[in-house]
Design a protein around this motif. Structure first.
Motif, PDB file in Angstrom:
ATOM      1  N   UNK A  92       0.783  -1.061   0.073  1.00  0.00           N
ATOM      2  CA  UNK A  92      -0.026  -0.014   0.015  1.00  0.00           C
ATOM      3  C   UNK A  92       0.987   1.147   0.088  1.00  0.00           C
TER       4      UNK A  92
ATOM      5  N   UNK B 271       2.519   2.517  -2.328  1.00  0.00           N
ATOM      6  CA  UNK B 271       2.254   3.637  -3.673  1.00  0.00           C
ATOM      7  C   UNK B 271       1.148   4.232  -3.502  1.00  0.00           C
ATOM      8  N   UNK B 272       0.030   3.635  -3.067  1.00  0.00           N
ATOM      9  CA  UNK B 272      -1.393   4.303  -2.901  1.00  0.00           C
ATOM     10  C   UNK B 272      -1.302   5.541  -1.909  1.00  0.00           C
TER      11      UNK B 272
ATOM     12  N   UNK C   8       1.489   7.516  -1.427  1.00  0.00           N
ATOM     13  CA  UNK C   8       2.164   8.129  -2.252  1.00  0.00           C
ATOM     14  C   UNK C   8       1.451   9.138  -2.961  1.00  0.00           C
ATOM     15  N   UNK C   9       0.333   8.256  -3.498  1.00  0.00           N
ATOM     16  CA  UNK C   9      -0.413   8.669  -4.794  1.00  0.00           C
ATOM     17  C   UNK C   9      -1.335   9.768  -3.893  1.00  0.00           C
TER      18      UNK C   9
ATOM     19  N   UNK D 238      -2.956  -2.486  -6.680  1.00  0.00           N
ATOM     20  CA  UNK D 238      -2.035  -1.609  -6.108  1.00  0.00           C
ATOM     21  C   UNK D 238      -0.840  -1.622  -6.468  1.00  0.00           C
TER      22      UNK D 238
ATOM     23  N   UNK E 121       1.293  -1.550  -8.753  1.00  0.00           N
ATOM     24  CA  UNK E 121       1.758  -0.880  -9.827  1.00  0.00           C
ATOM     25  C   UNK E 121       3.162   0.176  -9.470  1.00  0.00           C
TER      26      UNK E 121
ATOM     27  N   UNK F  81       4.836   3.098  -9.173  1.00  0.00           N
ATOM     28  CA  UNK F  81       4.467   4.725  -9.383  1.00  0.00           C
ATOM     29  C   UNK F  81       5.223   5.419 -10.596  1.00  0.00           C
TER      30      UNK F  81
END
Lengths: 499, 350
Positions: free
Chosen positions: A44, A46-47, A49-50, B333, B335, B337
């Motif tokens: 989680x 990357x999520x 970060x986004x 999830x 992927x 960035x």
């Protein structure tokens, strides 16, 4: 820490369809600290970060800046709030100069709205002095190394007075010297009062650079601690530690002859000298971090990607390079990593997708008539318990798990001797995951040689007879099932020397 | 053959309905439209368009295009004239022209599949190149006096049916069968809708496309031979601008310009509708310039209409199934960035 943190992630959660990527995560980020965020692939990070970058909005929970809740509706909002994200591969305009990239969108003006190039250059030069790097502001961004591009991005962030700087695996493509320089820049930013969130898989970098570490697992927050209070061993344990349960119905199968033999496979700049064998009835996992070259290796084996050297043998016969059709004729099937691009034609029907590997064998006198495709599609989707309304529906209408079953149907219907599955359970729900694992186990029992690329350690450990670990394009370890555990695989994948 | 019935629903059926309607109305309004003589003329007029539309449909289905077809037709005609002028026999000349067309197509195919260049750019280039070569070969001369037996067969008819109908029908059936009932045809749709998925399914994308261009060149050259015989006149500027009519007819027939969708039966409807409209307007003494305008408008309508229909249909479908299914657009999830283009500088520059 009593003071109000510069940035606080407060109970955020985010789901994509049925997949909960982040659930109830909170951690503070203080001014003047470098904070590591670690977790397995899919944990989680990357999520998070986004969400900070304004790309995704949290379903629930909030992000607070100086104790004030933020509404980040777009990347532009995040930037104007002083949150900058430096990606692994920056996205500069290649044909503009470095200075123009830095002032993009807020160029200094002269009279009549003309851009003041001299002021822009001066600004860029000042920023580079502050960062202690030597980059010519006048040169075009094209041709800059990844490391220099990242520095330019950081300079751009500074020019906008960013106070929170998120670095998402910035070192993945950098050399040792470049990493050192990036670290020096990061430290000077920290000492200037910025808060840095640093995401990396390399523990030696985390211990060298960071002050605190937040660990995530399965979309949840595990812990946040000062780095000197917690060792690398403990970090790894918290990242992966969870019981392997009935999710992985691995059976012991008598192993047969060598079916797939890969020898000295190389592709310049991607992977080097990769050799391994897979026997009938065996499940061999290819583990490693994202970017280690695992997918590229299996795609070269299948022939859809090029290779510079090496041989692939199936049942002793050398396979022609660069020909998926030759690989298929030899009995290799590849369930690719990117289901939506490589595995399926989303707008085409379930029937078309499920039969696209075997039209030539279904045709009679060269013609596809009389419902042979329909029968084949119905049979294989039923075997895999795929849920759909009609076979004529576009496959895009199915859930991720059922889409994956269509890809599996497409390949299993070719009766492969070697089945390569790349991230076979990515983005699908737990129930379907277990079904896919049972299916792989059944196929191995039937004597199929299986190669499984997976970034999910529990899947690797639960399913594999042997684990091959890749790091930076090299096969660095082969670990037998009896010796494979979270730590041995993780250490090999990250290059940590065994303690 | 329920499969075949299903293919006739949707855009194909709409085009056929419009065609029938137009023919009825034109038959009532335009004098001389609904006569056997006019019908033969129409067949002669639509023959080159339909002929080239057959391979063009296959090419557009794969997501590519060939704009050099009319120039290939012209070069074929010019070479035919030059060789005939040089005293060669027609039985030798015709095969030479067909081979020449195949070679010209192979040149297109090589640039597109070998060097990976966009087909639009390559075939615009060869559109100019091949037409230029035609003028090099024949200048602005016209060669006439082709053997009467050939020219008469091309424009003749027996039992009220133009002779050309039969070879056209055979080719239509061949191309239709290939596109809609063979593994090759299936793979054309697959590579048009998703070239990665096609490659990962073992479909030989480059090789297939190369041979499509070869076939398209040969068919365009055949159209050049027929054109020359019909008018008994070989000229370097024969068929100038025909590629527009062909592309317009194919798109009007419901083939998606983006590839992956369309039927040859729809294209037949598109070709006939275009031919009928032009013929009726000509009979009604509408000027050539106005004809061009109509062709252009039909081209635009043919691109707009299927998209509009599709948009309406999916909007209706979306309204019907509420709540929406687990959004397939949401990426899983893990992927990386870096592959997410959202925070690109273009976005930041606001």
């Amino acid at each position: 820490m009593d003071q109000v943190p510069l940035l606080a992630v407060a109970s955020v959660a985010k789901s994509f369809g049925a997949v909960a990527a982040v659930r109830d995560v909170s951690f503070p980020l203080h001014a003047g600290e470098i904070h590591a965020l670690v977790g397995e692939n899919g944990a989680g990070k990357s999520t998070i970060v986004k969400m900070l970058a304004g790309v995704h909005r949290p379903d629930t929970g909030r992000i607070l800046l100086d104790g004030r809740p933020l509404e980040l509706a777009s990347p532009a909002d995040a930037i104007s709030e002083g949150i900058a994200v430096i990606y692994q591969e920056p996205t500069l305009f290649p044909d503009l100069s470095v200075a123009e990239n830095i002032v993009m969108g807020r160029q200094p003006r002269r009279s009549l709205g003309r851009v003041d190039h001299r002021a822009a250059s001066r600004l860029a030069a000042d920023l580079f002095v502050r960062l202690g790097v030597a980059i010519d502001p006048g040169r075009p961004a094209r041709g800059l190394s990844i490391a220099d591009q990242q520095i330019v991005e950081i300079a751009k962030a500074l020019s906008r007075e960013a106070r929170v700087i998120v670095m998402d695996e910035p070192t993945a493509a950098l050399s040792g010297v470049e990493v050192e320089r990036l670290f020096a820049v990061a430290r000077s930013l920290r000492d200037g009062g910025a808060a840095l969130l640093f995401i990396s898989h390399r523990f030696e970098e985390i211990t060298a650079l960071c002050d605190r570490v937040t660990i995530m697992r399965d979309g949840r927050h595990v812990s946040t601690d000062p780095l000197d209070a917690i060792g690398v061993d403990e970090i790894v344990r918290r990242m992966v530690g969870r019981p392997l349960d009935t999710l992985f119905p691995k059976r012991e199968v008598p192993v047969g002859d060598v079916v797939l033999e890969v020898e000295g496979l190389s592709r310049a700049g991607v992977f080097r000298d990769v050799s391994f064998q897979v026997r009938a009835g065996e499940i061999v996992a290819l583990a490693g971090l994202v970017g280690a070259g695992r997918s590229e290796v299996v795609q070269a084996v299948f022939g859809v990607d090029p290779r510079d050297g090496g041989t692939v043998r199936v049942g002793g016969t050398v396979l022609r390079a660069g020909s998926p059709r030759a690989a298929m004729a030899a009995g290799i099937a590849l369930v690719p990593e990117d289901r939506r691009q490589q595995g399926l034609v989303l707008e085409a029907s379930i029937e078309r997708n499920a039969t696209s590997t075997r039209w030539r064998s279904l045709a009679r006198f060269g013609l596809l008539v009389g419902g042979a495709e329909r029968r084949s599609a119905a049979e294989w989707t039923a075997r895999l318990q795929t849920k759909y309304a009609r076979l004529d529906d576009p496959v895009a209408r199915l859930s991720g798990g059922n889409q994956q079953k269509v890809v599996l149907a497409k390949w299993l219907s070719t009766a492969p001797r070697v089945l390569i599955v790349d991230e076979p359970t990515r983005g699908i729900d737990v129930g379907t995951k277990a079904e896919v694992h049972r299916l792989l186990s059944d196929l191995a029992t039937d004597g199929v040689a299986i190669v499984m690329v997976s970034s999910e350690l529990p899947e690797v450990l639960g399913m594999a007879d042997r684990v091959l670990v890749m790091r930076e394009g090299h096969l660095v370890a082969e670990i037998a099932r009896s010796d494979a555990n979270e730590e041995s695989v993780m250490r090999a994948a990250t290059g940590q020397v065994a303690a | 053959m329920s499969d075949l019935m299903k293919r006739f629903t949707g855009w194909d059926a709409a085009i056929l309905a419009v065609l029938v309607l137009f023919v009825i109305v034109a038959g009532l309004v335009v004098p001389d439209f609904a006569t056997g003589r006019n019908a033969s003329f129409m067949v002669l007029d639509l023959a080159p368009v339909l002929l080239i539309a057959l391979p063009m449909t296959l090419i557009i289905v794969t997501g590519e295009i060939d704009l050099s077809v009319a120039s290939t037709l012209g070069l074929s005609s010019a070479v035919m004239g030059a060789l005939w002028d040089g005293g060669m026999s027609i039985e030798v000349i015709i095969p030479i022209c067909l081979v020449l067309g195949a070679v010209l197509g192979a040149v297109n195919g090589l640039f597109i599949t070998g060097f990976g260049l966009p087909s639009l750019a390559v075939t615009i280039g060869t559109l100019a190149l091949y037409r230029g070569l035609a003028f090099v070969v024949l200048g602005d001369r016209a060669v006439a006096q082709f053997p009467g037996s050939y020219t008469e067969w091309v424009i003749g008819s027996s039992a009220g049916i133009p002779n050309l109908v039969w070879p056209l029908l055979v080719l239509l059936l061949v191309f239709g069968t290939v596109l809609h009932a063979t593994p090759l045809g299936r793979s054309l749709f697959t590579m048009g809708a998703g070239v990665d998925a096609a490659r990962f399914s073992g479909i030989r994308v480059a090789r297939t496309k190369f041979w499509l261009y070869v076939v398209c060149g040969a068919v365009a050259a055949l159209a050049g031979v027929l054109w020359t015989l019909r008018y008994s006149s070989a000229r370097a500027d024969n068929g100038t601008g025909l590629e527009l009519a062909v592309v317009a007819a194919v798109l009007l027939g419901g083939v998606s310009i983006f590839g992956g969708r369309g039927t040859l039966w729809g294209v037949l409807g598109g070709v006939m509708l275009l031919a009928a409209v032009q013929n009726a307007l000509r009979l009604a003494d509408v000027s050539n310039e106005a004809l061009q305008v109509v062709t252009g408008l039909l081209l635009i309508v043919s691109v707009l209409a299927p998209n509009a229909v599709g948009a309406i249909r999916s909007a209706v479908a979306r309204r019907r199934r509420r709540p929406p299914p687990p959004a397939p657009a949401a990426p899983p999830e893990p992927l990386p960035v870096s592959s997410d283009p959202s925070p690109s500088p273009a976005v930041r520059s606001s």
